[in-house]
Design a protein around this motif. Structure first.
Motif: not given
Ligand code: NAP
Ligand code: GLV
Length: 306
Positions: A104-105, A128-130, A152-153, A184-185
């Motif tokens: 997905h990402f 990724r931080t988002d 995977f950070d 938050s997810c």
């Protein structure tokens, strides 16, 4: 020592052979109605008649992690119920969830569709931080999955009943923190056991609290999810998609909307399979420990439901 094997939808012979090899001192047989009393049982979805007849069991070993089906039966109050404790499942669950989250990402589904059209196109890399990933359930499987996602950070959050400290994971505990956890997810992974408290927990209210464009990965039980609420939130655009491995009715009925929904990926309850050799080794070790009067891990608390 007598061991009885009663597993619905499971080929008995390889299990009987494996248990006999691991416990040569034991008599291991497949249960038939009217069979003599056994000391220990290895089960999956046994009929109520099995329990009514086998009242003298010291322990009953479930060949899966989830015991929701077993706890619907009338069990002798003193019977020890033991679930599989990883036995090779957590690594499978970690690879399944990481695969779904990363697919997905990184928008790999979109790339596959482009390539199928002969299109060489790029998508803007996402931060990724988002992409905080939340794991509901920080037990044997949830903790392994959370740890794998950290590799995977991704920012990782976890939610459980009792407070936990998991390296690199922001941990939330109890109902009072649930809404903060959800809001938050951007990816939500369900690894809760199915209990009266968690049934239908993935519904319009809770899923609406996820960040817009969130993605759901349900690998626990189908009855955690209210199917129509998921469909409404996907079609309304609040959720970007879902990967579902478990369903209220399995096999997923022909014609169910999940089969062909463009935002849903379906797999046939295969995210973490029971591995026979690992399971037999674990169960045999625990039977021997119990016979020596030693404590074992993986005991189920029927009052708690897992
Ligand atoms: P587990 O070790 O018992 O962990 C369960 C976790 O859920 C624990 O962290 C527990 O909190 C938490 N929890 C339970 N009730 C809760 C509640 N009301 N609110 C918040 N947290 C709650 O179970 P597991 O071995 O990780 O397995 C989890 C589930 O995965 C199984 O029950 C099964 O349904 C499913 N499963 C699916 C597959 C598949 O192939 N799809 C394979 C194996 C398992 P505490 O830590 O505070 O107790
Ligand atoms: C499979 O779903 C299990 O509970 O082991």
């Amino acid at each position: 020592m007598n061991i009885t094997f009663c597993c619905t939808d499971t080929k008995a012979e390889p299990w009987l052979a494996g248990l006999r090899a691991a416990l040569p001192q034991a008599t291991v047989t497949e249960w038939q109605p009217g069979a003599p009393p056994a000391d220990h049982a290895v089960v999956w979805a046994p009929p109520q008649r099995f329990l009514d007849e086998q009242q003298g069991l010291k322990a009953m070993f479930n060949i899966g992690a989830g015991v929701d089906a077993l706890l619907k039966l009338r069990l002798p109050p003193s019977l020890k119920v033991v679930r599989l404790d990883d036995a090779g499942m957590s690594v499978q669950m970690a690879e399944y969830v990481c695969h779904a989250a990363i697919r997905h990402f990184r928008e790999f589904g979109g790339y596959e569709a482009d390539v199928a059209q002969g299109r060489w196109s790029y998508r803007k890399p996402r931060a990724r931080t988002d992409f905080p990933v939340g794991v509901m359930g920080l037990g044997v499987l949830g903790q392994r999955v959370a740890g794998a996602l950290r590799q995977f950070d991704f920012p990782v959050r976890g939610w459980s009943r009792s407070a936990k400290a998991v390296d690199g994971v922001a941990c939330y505990a109890g109902p009072a923190t649930f809404h903060d956890f959800l809001s938050s997810c951007r990816v939500l992974v369900n690894l809760l056991p199915l209990t009266p408290e968690t049934q239908d927990i993935l519904n319009r209210d809770t899923l609406s609290r996820l960040r817009p464009g969130a993605y759901l990965i349900n690998v626990a039980r189908g009855a955690h999810l209210v199917d129509d609420d998921l469909l409404a939130l996907l079609d309304g655009g609040h959720l970007a998609g879902a990967t579902l491995d478990v369903f209220r009715t399995e096999p997923l009925p022909a014609g169910h909307a999940f089969w062909k929904h463009p935002k849903i990926t379906v797999t046939p309850h295969t995210s973490a399979r029971t591995l026979r050799d690992e399971s037999i080794a674990q169960i045999a070790g625990k039977i021997l420990a119990l016979e020596r009067g030693e404590p074992i891990a993986g005991l189920v608390d029927p009052a708690r439901g897992y």
